[in-house]
Design an enzyme around this catalytic site. Sequence first.
Site, PDB file in Angstrom:
ATOM      1  N   HIS A 100      -2.643   2.615  -5.385  1.00 42.35           N
ATOM      2  CA  HIS A 100      -3.212   1.330  -4.947  1.00 42.35           C
ATOM      3  C   HIS A 100      -3.440   0.395  -6.137  1.00 42.35           C
ATOM      4  O   HIS A 100      -3.493  -0.822  -5.978  1.00 42.35           O
ATOM      5  CB  HIS A 100      -4.514   1.568  -4.179  1.00 42.35           C
ATOM      6  CG  HIS A 100      -4.827   0.489  -3.184  1.00 42.35           C
ATOM      7  ND1 HIS A 100      -4.149   0.361  -1.991  1.00 42.35           N
ATOM      8  CD2 HIS A 100      -5.719  -0.529  -3.218  1.00 42.35           C
ATOM      9  CE1 HIS A 100      -4.626  -0.682  -1.334  1.00 42.35           C
ATOM     10  NE2 HIS A 100      -5.582  -1.247  -2.058  1.00 42.35           N
ATOM     11  N   ARG A 108       0.862  -1.177   0.000  1.00 41.95           N
ATOM     12  CA  ARG A 108       0.000   0.000   0.000  1.00 41.95           C
ATOM     13  C   ARG A 108       0.903   1.232   0.000  1.00 41.95           C
ATOM     14  O   ARG A 108       2.058   1.166   0.447  1.00 41.95           O
ATOM     15  CB  ARG A 108      -0.873   0.024   1.258  1.00 41.95           C
ATOM     16  CG  ARG A 108      -1.819  -1.151   1.383  1.00 41.95           C
ATOM     17  CD  ARG A 108      -2.517  -1.154   2.756  1.00 41.95           C
ATOM     18  NE  ARG A 108      -3.435  -2.275   2.854  1.00 41.95           N
ATOM     19  CZ  ARG A 108      -3.120  -3.469   3.366  1.00 41.95           C
ATOM     20  NH1 ARG A 108      -1.896  -3.692   3.820  1.00 41.95           N
ATOM     21  NH2 ARG A 108      -4.016  -4.434   3.416  1.00 41.95           N
ATOM     22  N   TYR A 133      -9.633 -10.752  -6.830  1.00 46.45           N
ATOM     23  CA  TYR A 133      -8.704 -10.754  -7.968  1.00 46.45           C
ATOM     24  C   TYR A 133      -9.017 -11.855  -8.980  1.00 46.45           C
ATOM     25  O   TYR A 133      -8.602 -11.759 -10.129  1.00 46.45           O
ATOM     26  CB  TYR A 133      -7.252 -10.827  -7.478  1.00 46.45           C
ATOM     27  CG  TYR A 133      -6.919  -9.609  -6.658  1.00 46.45           C
ATOM     28  CD1 TYR A 133      -6.843  -8.350  -7.258  1.00 46.45           C
ATOM     29  CD2 TYR A 133      -6.764  -9.687  -5.280  1.00 46.45           C
ATOM     30  CE1 TYR A 133      -6.611  -7.213  -6.507  1.00 46.45           C
ATOM     31  CE2 TYR A 133      -6.521  -8.553  -4.528  1.00 46.45           C
ATOM     32  CZ  TYR A 133      -6.440  -7.311  -5.139  1.00 46.45           C
ATOM     33  OH  TYR A 133      -6.220  -6.190  -4.399  1.00 46.45           O
ATOM     34  N   ARG A 185      -0.880  -2.221  -6.450  1.00 49.56           N
ATOM     35  CA  ARG A 185      -1.127  -3.371  -5.560  1.00 49.56           C
ATOM     36  C   ARG A 185      -2.121  -4.341  -6.208  1.00 49.56           C
ATOM     37  O   ARG A 185      -1.920  -5.551  -6.202  1.00 49.56           O
ATOM     38  CB  ARG A 185      -1.637  -2.845  -4.214  1.00 49.56           C
ATOM     39  CG  ARG A 185      -1.935  -3.899  -3.168  1.00 49.56           C
ATOM     40  CD  ARG A 185      -2.253  -3.180  -1.852  1.00 49.56           C
ATOM     41  NE  ARG A 185      -3.032  -4.000  -0.939  1.00 49.56           N
ATOM     42  CZ  ARG A 185      -2.508  -4.851  -0.069  1.00 49.56           C
ATOM     43  NH1 ARG A 185      -1.209  -5.035  -0.014  1.00 49.56           N
ATOM     44  NH2 ARG A 185      -3.287  -5.528   0.753  1.00 49.56           N
ATOM     45  N   LYS A 211      -1.573  -2.415   7.452  1.00 48.09           N
ATOM     46  CA  LYS A 211      -2.977  -2.219   7.816  1.00 48.09           C
ATOM     47  C   LYS A 211      -3.372  -3.217   8.906  1.00 48.09           C
ATOM     48  O   LYS A 211      -2.989  -4.383   8.847  1.00 48.09           O
ATOM     49  CB  LYS A 211      -3.853  -2.419   6.575  1.00 48.09           C
ATOM     50  CG  LYS A 211      -5.292  -2.009   6.766  1.00 48.09           C
ATOM     51  CD  LYS A 211      -6.035  -2.111   5.458  1.00 48.09           C
ATOM     52  CE  LYS A 211      -7.496  -1.786   5.622  1.00 48.09           C
ATOM     53  NZ  LYS A 211      -8.236  -1.990   4.384  1.00 48.09           N
ATOM     54  N   HIS A 261      -3.865  -9.979   3.784  1.00 54.41           N
ATOM     55  CA  HIS A 261      -5.313 -10.045   3.984  1.00 54.41           C
ATOM     56  C   HIS A 261      -5.633 -11.040   5.092  1.00 54.41           C
ATOM     57  O   HIS A 261      -5.125 -12.159   5.083  1.00 54.41           O
ATOM     58  CB  HIS A 261      -6.033 -10.501   2.703  1.00 54.41           C
ATOM     59  CG  HIS A 261      -6.086  -9.451   1.640  1.00 54.41           C
ATOM     60  ND1 HIS A 261      -6.353  -9.747   0.324  1.00 54.41           N
ATOM     61  CD2 HIS A 261      -5.921  -8.098   1.690  1.00 54.41           C
ATOM     62  CE1 HIS A 261      -6.349  -8.624  -0.392  1.00 54.41           C
ATOM     63  NE2 HIS A 261      -6.092  -7.622   0.416  1.00 54.41           N
TER      64      HIS A 261
END
Length: 197
Positions: free
Chosen positions: A136, A46, A171, A139, A71, A162
Amino acid sequence: MRYQRAAKKIPVVLSAEEVSRILEAAPGPGLRYRAAFSVAYGGGLRASEVTHLKVGDIDSDRMLVRVDQGKGRKDRHVMLSPSLLGLLRDYYREARPRGWMFPGRNRIDPISTRQFNRAFGVACDFAEIKKKVSPHTLRHSFATHLLEGGTDIRVIQVLLGHAKLETTTIYTKVATRTIQDVTSPLDLLVSREAGPG
């Protein structure tokens, strides 16, 4: 009162050729933004993770990049490709960063995400990218290109940091090469009916 769920939009993804054009168009002087964009794409980071990288987060012995407090305040490792390591070494020799890999103007603080975003916008303009993109997008492109290349989705989940596999499965909806490689059951049916001559 009923809450309406927000529509889930599939992310915009750049082709490998578009990513290459953005990296080439990274504003100068020097390699700073080219190196920063390459880290974002090469490791799926990120913008805030790129801007907060420290020189010590690059582990050339193990070929890993440590993402400190990403994150959700989670640490993780992503791969450090040989070409990215080469670029980071060239950038390091040129800029001699201490502490922060991409220092801001005062060198005590890291480059701001706002500066990073602005430089990305400039690169996209020069590269004539017509899609609506942000840092982003690099990414998203990282994850999609890995998936199209045959990388297991659970590995991609770990690389992206994640918590849920469900987040990563978005994706599969944009991996067009994977979709194009699937043989339609109609084609299978037609070829079966045609049978051996």
